[in-house]
Scaffold this active site. Structure first.
Site, PDB file in Angstrom:
ATOM      1  CE  LYS A  75      -0.344  -0.562  27.102  1.00 11.71           C
ATOM      2  NZ  LYS A  75      -0.817  -1.512  26.143  1.00 11.71           N
ATOM      3  CB  SER A 150      -2.040   0.652  23.151  1.00  9.68           C
ATOM      4  OG  SER A 150      -2.011  -0.480  23.761  1.00  9.68           O
ATOM      5  CB  SER A 174      -1.571  -3.570  22.844  1.00  8.66           C
ATOM      6  OG  SER A 174      -2.472  -2.698  22.080  1.00  8.66           O
TER       7      SER A 174
END
Ligand code: GLN
Length: 483
Positions: A75, A150, A174
């Protein structure tokens, strides 16, 4: 049957394929599929080729571990030395950290191959990845749907197999919620089990790095590789020795079902799918017990007060001097900082900084921040009470399946409601996993959440392994992504 990581690792160890060759295959898949998905915001193919060479050398020397030579993604809020790390924010455009996050350092040292950085909500604030400066990623199961967020790019990349696995971060859901929306497995370890060093801070008392994977077995392998105490993260803790055992034996397992997780706002199809999953455990000899979790009604408010308060403090460092972006055309330093922050941050990030500054301001501190801290204790105490008599809890991951891209962007409050089932876990610092448990009539995956006691991560993974093995849920990719 072995999962994706074991299968690839066996092929590498037997010499059926080299890591360099495997990496080239992933690179060519990324070139074909990523334009459809927007899952990667940065490709690090030079780094990948260097990593693959190192991995092939390790394999030759007989020093290969479970993840050696396997291509993966990070990420974009996990720091990579010399490689741009932007949190998908204009504010950090061009920012290259001077150090590696501990998780990346650990993976690099065992010969993991980094393919790139994945798309996410700006500074990890959101539940659909639509607040990304680089535009929303698309769900590989249905391209008109959001990936969740996210860590949406990470979930999409893993599901579409343009990364064998990925790491995300979970502050309020997330890792788990995008896993649920994309039909992948997402594991949020106990707070402190995995070092946060090098994870760009959003809300430090809630943030936790965790794996997104194709199977529970893969998630356990990744978790074993990244966990452990780190002197550079004072909140990290020692974890159990040895590898996580996945016996998948649930006979006599005490399962709690907190009814508040199934109340208003949860789709009928989601509810039915979770209930069917619970029956499967019951048939295998688990003991099911309905439990009460009254603090559920305050959890979302507590979360949004705490995360905004911490974010307003953490994001104070972006002043145009030290990191990434700086506005042009300013008179003095104050104007430079104001302009930089005005242009550098997106709307959702600004909203949260303002809310956070408000709840921390004198006069409102006691009414909001302090009260939220006290309620955090109550939520934790309620979980502790439940766990006196239950080994794990089964709940939905999210009240709905993946929604349309653009469908909820008008209302923040509606977006915040998507987190109602995941945030209590972060507030109480518990481990939890999300795994696919059904596919709806529309063809979208439903995620089952299994929550455990603090540092009982192994049991959470093993209970999930049981379901995955018995239920064999298959979530098909949309035809555009099938190659
Ligand atoms: N959707 C939640 C939020 O916006 C959770 C995000 C996260 O876990 N990073 O804060």
């Amino acid at each position: 049957m072995s999962g994706r990581i074991k299968t690839l690792s066996d092929m590498l160890k037997k010499g059926e394929i080299s890591s360099a060759e495997l990496t080239r295959r992933y690179i060519s898949r990324i070139e074909k599929i990523n334009p459809l998905l927007n899952a990667y915001v940065l490709k690090t193919f030079d780094e990948a080729i260097r990593g693959a060479e190192y991995a092939d050398a390790l394999i030759k020397q007989g020093k290969a571990g479970a993840l050696t030579g396997i291509p993966f993604a990070l990420k974009d809020n996990i720091c990579t030395d010399g490689i741009e790390t932007t949190c998908c924010s204009h504010m950090l455009e061009g920012f290259k950290p001077y150090y590696d996050a501990t998780v990346w350092q650990k993976l690099k040292s065992v010969g993991a191959v980094l393919l790139g950085k994945t798309n996410m909500d700006e500074f990890a604030m959101g539940s659909s990845s639509e607040t990304s400066y680089y535009g929303a990623p698309k769900n590989p199961v249905n391209l008109s749907k959001v990936t969740g967020g996210s860590s949406g790019g990470s979930a999409a990349a893993v599901k579409a197999d343009i990364a064998a696995y990925s790491l995300g971060s979970d502050t309020g859901g997330s890792v788990r919620q995008p896993a649920s929306f994309c039909g992948a497995v997402g594991f949020k370890p106990t707070y402190g089990a995995v070092s946060r060093y090098g994870l760009i801070a959003y809300a430090s008392s809630l943030d936790q790095i965790g794996p997104l994977a194709d199977s529970v077995e893969d998630a356990a392998i990744i978790y074993d590789a990244i966990r452990g105490q780190d002197r550079r993260d004072s909140t990290s803790c020692p974890t159990a020795d040895g590898v996580t055992k996945l016996d998948g034996d649930v006979k006599g397992l005490k399962i709690g079902v907190p009814e508040e997780f199934f109340s208003e706002g949860v789709d009928e199809e989601v509810k039915k799918s979770i209930e069917a999953a619970i029956c499967l455990y019951e048939r295998a000899g688990a003991k099911i017990k309905k439990v009460k979790f009254p603090a559920m009604k305050v959890a979302l408010s507590v979360y949004y007060i705490l995360c905004c308060a911490e974010a307003s403090s953490n994001l104070g460092r972006y002043d145009g001097i030290r990191y990434g972006f700086r506005a042009k055309d300013y008179g003095d330093i104050d104007e430079m900082i104001v302009k930089t922050r005005t242009l550098g941050f997106g709307k959702e990030v600004k909203r949260r900084i303002m809310l956070g500054t408000y709840v921390l301001s004198s006069g409102y501190y006691d009414a909001y921040y302090k009260k939220a801290c006290l309620l955090r204790e109550r939520i934790t105490a309620e979980f502790d009470e439940i766990f006196k008599d239950c080994d794990v809890l089964l709940t939905p991951v999210a009240p709905t399946t993946a929604f349309d891209i653009g469908g909820r962007s008008a209302s923040s409050v509606q977006a915040y409601l998507a987190d109602v089932c995941t945030v209590p876990v972060n507030i109480a610092r518990l481990p939890a996993i999300s795994l696919p448990c059904a596919v709806t009539k529309e063809g979208l995956p439903v995620g089952l959440q299994i929550i455990g006691r603090r540092f009982d991560d192994g049991r959470v993974l093993s209970s999930a392994y049981f379901f995955e093995r018995e239920a064999c849920v298959k979530v098909p990719l949309c035809k555009e992504v099938q190659l």
